[in-house]
Write an enzyme that holds these catalytic residues in place. Structure first.
Site, mmCIF file in Angstrom:
data_model
loop_
_atom_site.group_PDB
_atom_site.id
_atom_site.type_symbol
_atom_site.label_atom_id
_atom_site.label_comp_id
_atom_site.label_asym_id
_atom_site.label_seq_id
_atom_site.Cartn_x
_atom_site.Cartn_y
_atom_site.Cartn_z
ATOM 1 C CB CYS A 72 46.852 48.234 38.904
ATOM 2 S SG CYS A 72 45.437 49.313 38.973
ATOM 3 C CB CYS A 81 43.452 42.957 41.125
ATOM 4 S SG CYS A 81 43.186 43.090 39.356
ATOM 5 C CB CYS A 160 40.701 48.604 34.337
ATOM 6 S SG CYS A 160 40.825 46.931 34.965
ATOM 7 C CB CYS A 409 33.629 29.673 38.578
ATOM 8 S SG CYS A 409 31.898 29.731 39.020
#
Ligand code: SAH
Length: 454
Positions: A72, A81, A160, A409
């Protein structure tokens, strides 16, 4: 002594859980963003604190074999990210390390092992939900993209790679519409302007797309132009909303949605079950890996047709309904009322009659259920990042289920809760990570906890 502004050469020996490389200078820990284990780098120290320092890379002298060129173009500036400079297979290993470190250090489980972190074959374009803030740059141009690291400066991004390709076109169409009808983006500093964000959801299996334009107002002018532009991109855009978000807040969406085109929900299929998704519904954002995650959770749960299952923090009932295929009965608990309504509707739409859902907090509902005599054979826990709580966990342990499957998570709160459950007689016996969010610092973990005497 490590000194601020001084240059050093450093060998990076690990990666911290917030994804900074870490090494030592004269025995003192130095964290260096954008590095990875095995790098030798020239750095400048930018901050010295009592127990560690922070450095900035000036030059990579010897690149680590784990290193790769980020794909990217805005990776270094965008806050989305964290790991694109690391080869994907190494990212998975690093995440496995995060899980093991948390379980060992916070959970106190010496030598704890996580079997593996399941990864994606192609870790791009996985997100089924993307949110693009809209604002104005220094030259007064309308920009859309993502927030920079730790800031609300918008880094312009049209495509993206985490989201579907159509997103860029959708955001451009909204900007074109804004220019045509002469409306301004929202300005956080002055709380003026209209358009705040474009929120896009897609059902990966159904192909249906929902677009929500969040505005600092009750409506948008000439909305037929907006609708026409969006519909001309793809007929799959079957649901368009205006979201009213007039408060000075960071919340992505305000409470009220106004449907301006199409259906109020999009559909998607997950684990063979149909789900209806509205703008506010919680729905896992990586559909490919969600199926792997639920598959692993159900593999650990070993549910038989005799088993009563309790699914705590059940959201719109995704795990509950998957479990209901084999279980005798499933009870889902979830704090968000709308999600419970969705869960009930999802059960009905799929002809599932052995699942029931309650809108209440876990800490309230679980002790009450157990007191009322309910004895689940298997408990599934999938709490938010802050983890579960002692009242809920204690009540669960009291009911003596054979197995607890904890889906998390956040490895730190998972480890804390697993430690508490261990004190109540449950041992973590199996663990797998699932890479739901490739290239970011996040990892999902599934742990099986078994009662010690069974
Ligand atoms: N299992 C679901 C949702 C997991 S996300 C899925 O996989 O899709 C965690 C869920 O816990 C969210 O839906 C959130 O609304 C809910 N939640 C948060 N705090 C809660 C609490 N104290 N009691 C019950 N549910 C809660």
């Amino acid at each position: 002594m490590v000194e601020k502004n001084k240059h050093y050469n450093i060998e990076i020996t690990g990666v911290s859980s917030d994804c900074n490389g870490v090494g030592q200078i004269d025995g003192f820990a130095v964290f260096v963003p954008m590095t990875v284990t095995g790098d030798v780098a020239e750095i400048v120290v930018v901050k010295v604190l009592s127990r560690y320092a922070i450095g900035r890379v000036l030059n990579i002298i010897t690149p680590s074999p784990m290193r790769k060129e980020p794909e990217c173009p805005v990776f270094k500036r965008c806050g989305g990210c964290h790991l694109q400079h690391i080869k994907y297979k190494n990212q998975l290993e690093i995440k496995r390390g995060f899980i093991e470190a948390a379980m060992q250090r916070i959970g106190g489980f010496d030598g704890f092992k996580c079997d593996e972190v399941l990864g994606m074959e192609n870790p791009e374009r996985y997100r089924n939900k993307c949110i693009f803030p809209i604002g104005t740059d220094r030259n007064g141009e309308v920009v859309s993209g993502f927030y920079a690291k730790r800031s609300h400066e918008i880094i312009p991004v049209t495509d993206c790679m985490a989201g579907q390709e159509l997103n860029g076109k959708i955001v451009d169409a909204v900007k074109e519409y804004m220019s045509e009808v002469n409306i301004k983006p929202y300005d956080e500093a002055t709380h003026t302007g209209l358009v705040r964000r474009v929120f896009i959801r897609d059902g990966r299996n159904s192909g249906e797309i929902m677009v929500v334009v969040s505005v600092n107002g009750k409506n948008v002018p000439k909305r037929e132009i907006l609708i026409k532009k969006l519909r001309s991109i793809s007929e799959n855009i079957v649901s368009i909303f205006i979201n009213i978000n007039e408060k000075q807040t960071n919340n992505v969406l305000g409470e009220e949605n106004k449907l301006i085109y199409g259906k109020p929900e999009i559909e998607d299929t997950l684990c063979g079950i149909k789900f209806s998704i509205s703008p506010h519904s919680f729905y896992q954002i990586n559909p490919y890996m969600t199926e792997k995650l639920y598959g692993k959770a159900l593999e650990y749960a070993q549910i038989t047709e005799k088993d009563k299952v309790l699914d705590v923090y059940c959201g719109i009932g995704t795990i509950s309904l998957s479990a209901s295929k084999t279980a005798k009965h499933v009870t889902g608990i979830e704090i968000v009322e709308q999600a419970v309504k969705d869960a009930k509707k999802n059960a009905e739409n799929n002809g599932i009659t052995n699942a029931e859902f309650f809108a209440d907090s876990a800490e309230n509902a679980v002790p009450k259920l157990i007191e009322s005599g309910i004895r689940p054979d298997v408990v599934i826990l999938d709490p938010p990042r802050k983890g579960s709580d002692e009242a809920t966990l204690r009540a669960i342990a009291q009911a003596e289920p054979k197995r607890i499957v904890y889906v998390s998570c956040n490895a730190s709160t998972l480890a804390r809760d697993a430690k508490f459950l261990a004190e109540l007689g449950y041992t973590p016996t199996k663990c797998t990570g699932v890479d739901m969010f490739p290239h970011t610092s996040h990892v999902e973990t599934v742990v099986l906890l078994q009662r010690q005497n069974t």
